[in-house]
Write a protein that holds these residues in place. Structure first.
Motif, PDB file in Angstrom:
ATOM      1  N   ARG A 137      -7.444   5.779   0.048  1.00  0.00           N
ATOM      2  CA  ARG A 137      -8.556   4.824  -0.098  1.00  0.00           C
ATOM      3  C   ARG A 137      -8.391   3.979  -1.353  1.00  0.00           C
ATOM      4  O   ARG A 137      -8.566   2.759  -1.326  1.00  0.00           O
ATOM      5  N   TRP A 138      -8.029   4.629  -2.469  1.00  0.00           N
ATOM      6  CA  TRP A 138      -7.835   3.870  -3.711  1.00  0.00           C
ATOM      7  C   TRP A 138      -6.666   2.910  -3.564  1.00  0.00           C
ATOM      8  O   TRP A 138      -6.731   1.759  -4.016  1.00  0.00           O
ATOM      9  N   GLU A 147       0.836  -1.207   0.000  1.00  0.00           N
ATOM     10  CA  GLU A 147       0.000   0.000   0.000  1.00  0.00           C
ATOM     11  C   GLU A 147       0.868   1.253   0.000  1.00  0.00           C
ATOM     12  O   GLU A 147       0.614   2.207  -0.746  1.00  0.00           O
ATOM     13  N   GLU A 173      -5.788  -4.514  -1.834  1.00  0.00           N
ATOM     14  CA  GLU A 173      -6.611  -5.668  -1.474  1.00  0.00           C
ATOM     15  C   GLU A 173      -6.893  -6.521  -2.705  1.00  0.00           C
ATOM     16  O   GLU A 173      -6.825  -7.760  -2.649  1.00  0.00           O
ATOM     17  N   LEU A 174      -7.187  -5.871  -3.821  1.00  0.00           N
ATOM     18  CA  LEU A 174      -7.420  -6.618  -5.057  1.00  0.00           C
ATOM     19  C   LEU A 174      -6.148  -7.329  -5.510  1.00  0.00           C
ATOM     20  O   LEU A 174      -6.183  -8.478  -5.959  1.00  0.00           O
ATOM     21  N   ARG A 199      -5.629   1.496  -0.876  1.00  0.00           N
ATOM     22  CA  ARG A 199      -6.044   0.379  -0.034  1.00  0.00           C
ATOM     23  C   ARG A 199      -6.884  -0.630  -0.823  1.00  0.00           C
ATOM     24  O   ARG A 199      -6.663  -1.843  -0.748  1.00  0.00           O
ATOM     25  N   ASP A 200      -7.838  -0.127  -1.616  1.00  0.00           N
ATOM     26  CA  ASP A 200      -8.695  -1.019  -2.401  1.00  0.00           C
ATOM     27  C   ASP A 200      -7.882  -1.770  -3.462  1.00  0.00           C
ATOM     28  O   ASP A 200      -8.089  -2.965  -3.690  1.00  0.00           O
ATOM     29  N   SER A 202     -14.520  -8.309   3.906  1.00  0.00           N
ATOM     30  CA  SER A 202     -14.407  -6.861   3.762  1.00  0.00           C
ATOM     31  C   SER A 202     -14.881  -6.172   5.026  1.00  0.00           C
ATOM     32  O   SER A 202     -15.564  -6.760   5.870  1.00  0.00           O
TER      33      SER A 202
END
Length: 243
Positions: free
Chosen positions: A187-188, A88, A194-195, A190-191, A212
């Motif tokens: 935020r982006w 991240e 995760e992906l 982090r997402d 989630s």
């Protein structure tokens, strides 16, 4: 003859190199690739044009090295305690670096020119891409030592995996900033991380589905209790005459 006797000319100055590379990035942002000249760079850096030609054989080499220097100086794989945190942070770091005009604009200009220039493409790969791929290897080895990743016994397969990870991260961040013009915010990042780690199925390593934050916030349904013996519902369902 000793090495010192064979050496000719004045030694390279690190300070002059930094001035030249910085002037190249500034000129590229201001003038663009087509209008950028070595004469202009030399004037901005306060050096003779012959100084540039002694160090770089062409404008292509100079511009690529100017961009590569920023990546070498500002990209690192710091230890944040976990694979997810490391990844991240690396995504945010790359996004922040590419948001700088002297980096993002210069890199996109070089990439656009490299589409039609095989020598320039090779220079970009060797000076920028190949030099930064070691960061992926550092992060993966650190995660392995923590027990977050298994050991890869085949060096060729490990290198192939590192290449793929680098391509996914660098390509996605570049597209996000340069094509869609959207920010690489926390935020982006982090997402996306995760992906990257769990894939489209949301399966964590070992096959366990990743839960989630939204799913964690939903309370689990309470188990339904069985009817008590002798309840009215029981009695109504019993045949007549049964006990």
């Amino acid at each position: 003859m000793s090495p010192s006797a064979r050496r000719t000319g004045r030694p390279r100055s690190a300070e002059a190199d930094r001035a030249i590379l910085g002037a190249t990035r500034a000129a590229l942002v201001e003038l663009g690739w087509a209008k950028l000249t070595l004469s202009d760079v030399a004037a901005r850096a306060g050096v003779a044009k012959t100084t540039l030609y002694r160090r770089w054989a062409s404008k292509c080499e100079l511009v690529v090295d100017a961009v590569a220097a920023v990546f070498d100086e500002h990209l690192e794989m710091a230890d944040h305690g976990s694979l997810r945190a490391d990844a991240e942070a690396a995504v945010i770091q790359l996004g922040t670096l590419l948001e700088r005009p002297e980096t993002g604009t210069a890199l996109m200009t070089v990439i656009a020119e490299a589409v039609h220039d095989d020598a320039l493409r090779a220079r970009v790969r060797s000076a920028i891409v190949d030099r930064q791929k070691h960061l992926v290897a550092i992060g993966r080895e650190r995660a392995r030592l923590r027990g977050e990743l298994p050991r890869e016994e085949d060096p060729r397969e490990a290198a192939r995996t590192a290449d793929l990870i680098f391509d996914v991260i660098a390509g996605t961040v570049l597209h996000r900033l340069m094509v869609t013009a959207e920010p690489v915010d926390p935020r982006w990042a982090r997402d996306f991380t995760e992906l990257l780690l769990y894939g489209m199925t949301g399966a964590a390593p070992g096959g366990t589905p990743a839960v989630s934050d939204a799913a964690k916030a939903v309370p689990a349904p309470e188990p339904r209790s069985a009817p008590r013996a002798g309840s009215a519902a029981d009695q109504a369902q019993k045949p007549a005459g049964s006990v």
